[in-house]
Design an enzyme around this catalytic site. Structure first.
Site, mmCIF file in Angstrom:
data_model
loop_
_atom_site.group_PDB
_atom_site.id
_atom_site.type_symbol
_atom_site.label_atom_id
_atom_site.label_comp_id
_atom_site.label_asym_id
_atom_site.label_seq_id
_atom_site.Cartn_x
_atom_site.Cartn_y
_atom_site.Cartn_z
ATOM 1 N N SER A 100 0.840 -1.191 0.000
ATOM 2 C CA SER A 100 0.000 0.000 0.000
ATOM 3 C C SER A 100 0.882 1.251 0.000
ATOM 4 O O SER A 100 1.685 1.428 -0.919
ATOM 5 C CB SER A 100 -0.959 -0.045 1.197
ATOM 6 O OG SER A 100 -1.988 0.913 1.072
ATOM 7 N N HIS A 233 -7.831 -5.492 -0.171
ATOM 8 C CA HIS A 233 -6.626 -4.692 -0.004
ATOM 9 C C HIS A 233 -5.555 -5.432 0.804
ATOM 10 O O HIS A 233 -4.363 -5.289 0.534
ATOM 11 C CB HIS A 233 -6.980 -3.379 0.690
ATOM 12 C CG HIS A 233 -5.859 -2.387 0.702
ATOM 13 N ND1 HIS A 233 -5.239 -1.956 -0.453
ATOM 14 C CD2 HIS A 233 -5.233 -1.748 1.730
ATOM 15 C CE1 HIS A 233 -4.283 -1.093 -0.153
ATOM 16 N NE2 HIS A 233 -4.261 -0.953 1.163
#
Length: 261
Positions: A100, A233
């Site tokens: 991320s 995610h």
């Protein structure tokens, strides 16, 4: 390969949970997500040692660095990380794994390492769209409840911490700062790495489409690989064996010619 005396202490930035010694052929520098800490990569360090030594980066503003001010931008954070890891890149190849926000940071760190004459064995960019694929996001501008809701929706923080509202609110300033740095990072196209890049993504990640992740290919002159895993995610929490096998395979195939510099 050069020989250099390494620092005895890793300092504030680097956590070396399992020293690999001379048997470690590579070092893997792990860069956490927004709100994350070095301890997230403790299991990775344990699994990769002794063949690969893992250096996990601890950002300021959390855990044992909670009293320190957070760094305001990805670029400034990269400057600080490079100063911390450069001494560890002299005696053996280093690779970078970032998830991320950590993937964006990994790109900037790799650029700076290459400018110092150190070509990483590879950049593993996980759960993040390519730097040239900017999205206007404003999570960092939400109130505390809105920020907490986002964290819980992504399931990116330890479940016990999510259940402790008081502790979670204590670290919100650092989390908000991380989100601000990640969401305002917009380097655009142009700067290319020479090292290989591997983009890793979950097939239902709300923060990056598969195509946005594939665009990492535009940011390197080296080899590129793109892997899609099932999940959102934080797909990597359920795919650790596959990801570690991929990293090992890549590092095993990396051939050093002369020096890492």
């Amino acid at each position: 390969m050069t020989t250099q005396t390494l620092p005895v202490e890793t300092g504030a930035w680097v956590r070396r949970f399992h020293p690999g010694g001379q048997d470690a052929g590579h070092r893997l520098i792990c860069l956490p997500h927004a709100g994350g800490s070095a301890s997230y990569f403790f299991p990775v360090s344990r699994a990769m040692t002794p063949k690969t030594e893992v250096l996990a980066i601890q950002y300021p503003g959390r855990q044992d660095r909670m009293s320190e001010p957070s760094v305001g931008s990805i670029e400034d954070l990269a400057d600080a990380v490079v100063r911390a890891v450069l001494p560890w890149s002299q005696d053996r190849p280093v690779a970078l794994f970032g998830h991320s926000m950590g993937a964006s940071l990994g790109y900037e760190v790799a650029l700076r390492l290459e400018a110092e004459g150190v070509t990483p064995a590879g950049l593993f960019a996980s759960g993040r769209r390519a730097p040239s694929r900017f999205r206007a996001e404003t999570v960092h501008q939400r109130d505390d409840d809105g920020l907490i809701a986002e964290i819980k929706a992504l399931s990116g923080t330890n479940s016990s911490l999510l259940g402790d509202e008081e502790v979670l609110r204590m670290i919100l300033p650092a989390i908000r700062n991380d989100y601000r740095a990640a969401e305002t990072y917009n380097p655009g196209p142009g700067r290319k790495l020479t090292c290989p890049v591997t983009a890793l993504i979950g097939d239902s990640d709300p923060k990056s489409t598969v195509e946005e992740a594939r665009a990492w290919q535009e940011h390197t002159q080296g080899a590129f690989e793109h892997r899609v895993f099932p999940g959102g995610h934080f797909y990597l929490n359920d795919c650790v064996p596959q990801i570690l096998a991929l990293i090992r395979e890549h590092l095993d195939g990396f051939r050093v010619t002369g020096s890492t510099r």
